[in-house]
Enzyme design. Structure first.
Site, PDB file in Angstrom:
ATOM      1  CB  SER A  85      29.044  15.210  38.444  1.00 14.38           C
ATOM      2  OG  SER A  85      28.256  14.287  37.714  1.00 14.38           O
TER       3      SER A  85
ATOM      4  CG  ASN B 291      31.108   7.192  27.789  1.00  8.95           C
ATOM      5  OD1 ASN B 291      30.826   7.543  28.936  1.00  8.95           O
ATOM      6  ND2 ASN B 291      31.868   6.147  27.530  1.00  8.95           N
TER       7      ASN B 291
ATOM      8  CB  THR C  16      52.370  54.876  21.942  1.00  8.26           C
ATOM      9  OG1 THR C  16      53.388  55.870  22.044  1.00  8.26           O
ATOM     10  CG2 THR C  16      51.502  55.145  20.717  1.00  8.26           C
ATOM     11  CG  HIS C  17      55.643  53.393  24.629  1.00  7.43           C
ATOM     12  ND1 HIS C  17      56.370  52.217  24.537  1.00  7.43           N
ATOM     13  CD2 HIS C  17      55.592  53.891  23.367  1.00  7.43           C
ATOM     14  CE1 HIS C  17      56.764  52.044  23.293  1.00  7.43           C
ATOM     15  NE2 HIS C  17      56.295  53.039  22.551  1.00  7.43           N
TER      16      HIS C  17
ATOM     17  CB  SER D 205      37.635  54.513  51.339  1.00  9.78           C
ATOM     18  OG  SER D 205      38.366  54.278  52.524  1.00  9.78           O
TER      19      SER D 205
ATOM     20  CD  GLU E 217      40.157  48.893  41.748  1.00 10.54           C
ATOM     21  OE1 GLU E 217      41.267  49.259  42.122  1.00 10.54           O
ATOM     22  OE2 GLU E 217      39.139  49.015  42.468  1.00 10.54           O
TER      23      GLU E 217
ATOM     24  CE1 TYR F  68      33.240  10.819  29.868  1.00 17.80           C
ATOM     25  CE2 TYR F  68      33.718   8.851  31.158  1.00 17.80           C
ATOM     26  CZ  TYR F  68      33.270  10.164  31.083  1.00 17.80           C
ATOM     27  OH  TYR F  68      32.866  10.804  32.218  1.00 17.80           O
TER      28      TYR F  68
END
Ligand code: ARG
Length: 470
Positions: A31, A118, A163-164, A285, A298, A325
């Site tokens: 690791s 540990n 709303t909505h 684009s 996004e 552990y």
């Protein structure tokens, strides 16, 4: 499979073993390539441990001195990239300890007295999370500052509230900006709350049962800035709630960022055109020359899923683990690191986006004039003239239907047309139908009227100036 590779290698695990570790296992379990990120916490923790051992008479002051300065040299070597990381030494802890012993000899071999990896790794990780909580808090403060700037800069600007995702009532742009300020305020409070549970020292729990050396855990805790020591060694070495909680807070932050991003994507669409993002934060684009795409929001929205994934990953990692552990726990770090890096990158870039965005005042004004945003105000007006609310709702609903049929707005109706709805309607109705009149009539605390919004803004500015994590 025959383990051929180890002929000239030293056994890592001491006298119990007759074979060196298989190379496949070494690779599989190493690791150090990611947990080296904990090097500074590991070194600080070891230095504090060594000093404490000396003060408690477990090792000599000379050995402690050698350990502390040997570790300092290792820190420098890591920082100037001359440290030789070895995957076969598994993790950051063993890499540093081995380098220390190579450098200072026997004294280095005394460092691991009265501790285990540990409790060591649990300590390192808590120190790391603690530090990161402060960094995330700073980023949140920066973002809150950007919202305050937007709110202050465009005080008085009216926009449609939804709303909505259907136009609902007019609100102030500043009110909308300060809604995000409130979300990120709660996130900072959540971080503070999380910090209290993170800042507990596990060291001294050793492998799982505590230690038979007479050590002073409070001394180590003080030196390392922990508020307290853990109460149960079994729990302390296997608990990762603190990391999960932190990733939960990061997830909530991402959820808030993602909601904002979604609004930016909607607002920048040509159909809405409510805000303009700086060109330098958008992309074009490769085929459609007219496009200016909101890629940054996004991506923030997309990366939110990634952070949630880490939260679920961590919860799942822990769910089947018996005390104490288990090596599974090594899998906690990459999830934590990636959630953290993702969230801080998103916070940082979003701050620039928010600071740089420009509300399109013309569009917001035009769009506020259509869509019957003040229909509720008209109903409330009738209520104030004594009409029961349900009845008023019905009357205004019918008026809206009529307007829709004749492609009109409520404000296009003449006084006599309005009076045909209800005889109590008077000249003063036009103030009620006006969006600004509507906004400013919402004077109650927390509402979108100019007065409560100014109060909210002042309170937000004061809070931002005063709030400190402690
Ligand atoms: N690299 C390990 C981890 O991150 C450190 C603790 C290893 N302890 C052990 N008993 N093998 O969890």
């Amino acid at each position: 499979m025959e383990n051929q590779q180890g002929k000239n290698k030293k056994k890592l695990w001491g006298g119990r073993f007759s074979q060196t570790t298989n190379e496949m296992v070494e690779k599989f379990s190493a690791s150090e390539h990611f947990d080296r990120r904990l090097y500074s916490q590991d070194i600080l923790g070891s230095q504090a441990h060594a000093r404490m051992l000396a003060r408690c008479g477990v090792i000599s002051p000379e050995d402690a001195e050698r350990i502390v300065s040997g570790l300092q040299d290792i820190k420098l070597a890591i920082e100037n990239k001359s440290f030789d990381w070895k995957p076969e030494l598994e993790d950051v802890h063993m890499n540093i300890e081995k380098a220390l012993t190579d450098a200072i000899g026997e004294a280095g071999g005394r460092l691991h007295t009265a501790r285990s990896r540990n409790d060591q790794v649990a300590t390192d990780l808590r120190m790391f999370v603690r530090e990161q909580i402060f960094l995330i808090d700073r980023l949140l403060a920066g973002l809150q500052g950007a919202f305050i700037h937007q709110a202050r800069e465009h005080l008085g600007l009216v926009m449609p509230g939804f709303t909505h995702l259907q136009k609902a009532q007019p609100v102030l742009w500043s009110h909308h900006m300060l809604a995000y300020f409130q979300m990120f305020r709660r996130d900072r409070l959540r971080l503070r709350d999380c910090l209290g549970r993170v800042n507990i020292l596990p060291l001294g729990s050793a492998a799982l049962a505590g230690t038979d050396f007479e050590i002073d855990r409070f001394m180590t805790a003080r030196e390392l800035g922990f508020d307290d020591i853990s109460a149960n060694s079994l729990d302390a070495v296997s608990d990762r709630d603190f990391a999960i909680e932190f990733v939960f807070v990061l997830s909530v932050i991402m959820m808030h960022l993602s909601r904002l991003s979604e609004e930016l994507v909607i607002w920048t669409s040509s159909e809405f055109s409510y805000v303009e993002l700086p060109d330098e934060f958008c992309t074009g684009s490769s085929i459609m020359p007219q496009k200016k795409n909101p890629d940054v929001p996004e991506l923030v929205r997309g990366k939110t899923g990634r952070v949630y994934g880490h939260l679920i990953g961590l919860l799942t990692l822990l769910k089947g683990l018996p005390l104490a552990y288990n090596r599974d726990l090594q899998e906690d770090k990459e999830a934590l690191f990636d959630a953290l890096d993702t969230c801080s990158a998103c916070l940082n870039i979003t701050k620039f986006l928010v600071a740089g965005m420009k509300p399109r005042e013309d569009r917001l004004a035009d769009d506020s004039r259509t869509g019957f945003l003040t229909a509720t105000d008209l109903a409330d007006y009738l209520v104030k003239k004594g009409v029961p609310f349900r009845q008023a709702h019905e009357i205004v609903g019918k008026a809206v239907a009529k307007c829709l049929a004749s492609k009109k707005e409520l404000t296009d109706l003449t006084l006599s047309e309005l009076q045909s709805l209800h005889p109590e309607i008077d000249e003063d109705v036009f103030r009620v139908l006006d969006v600004r009149g509507s906004v400013d009539s919402r004077k109650c605390p927390g509402g979108t009227g100019t007065i409560p919004v100014k109060d909210q803004l002042h309170e937000a500015e004061r809070w931002l100036a005063d709030f400190r994590l402690t």
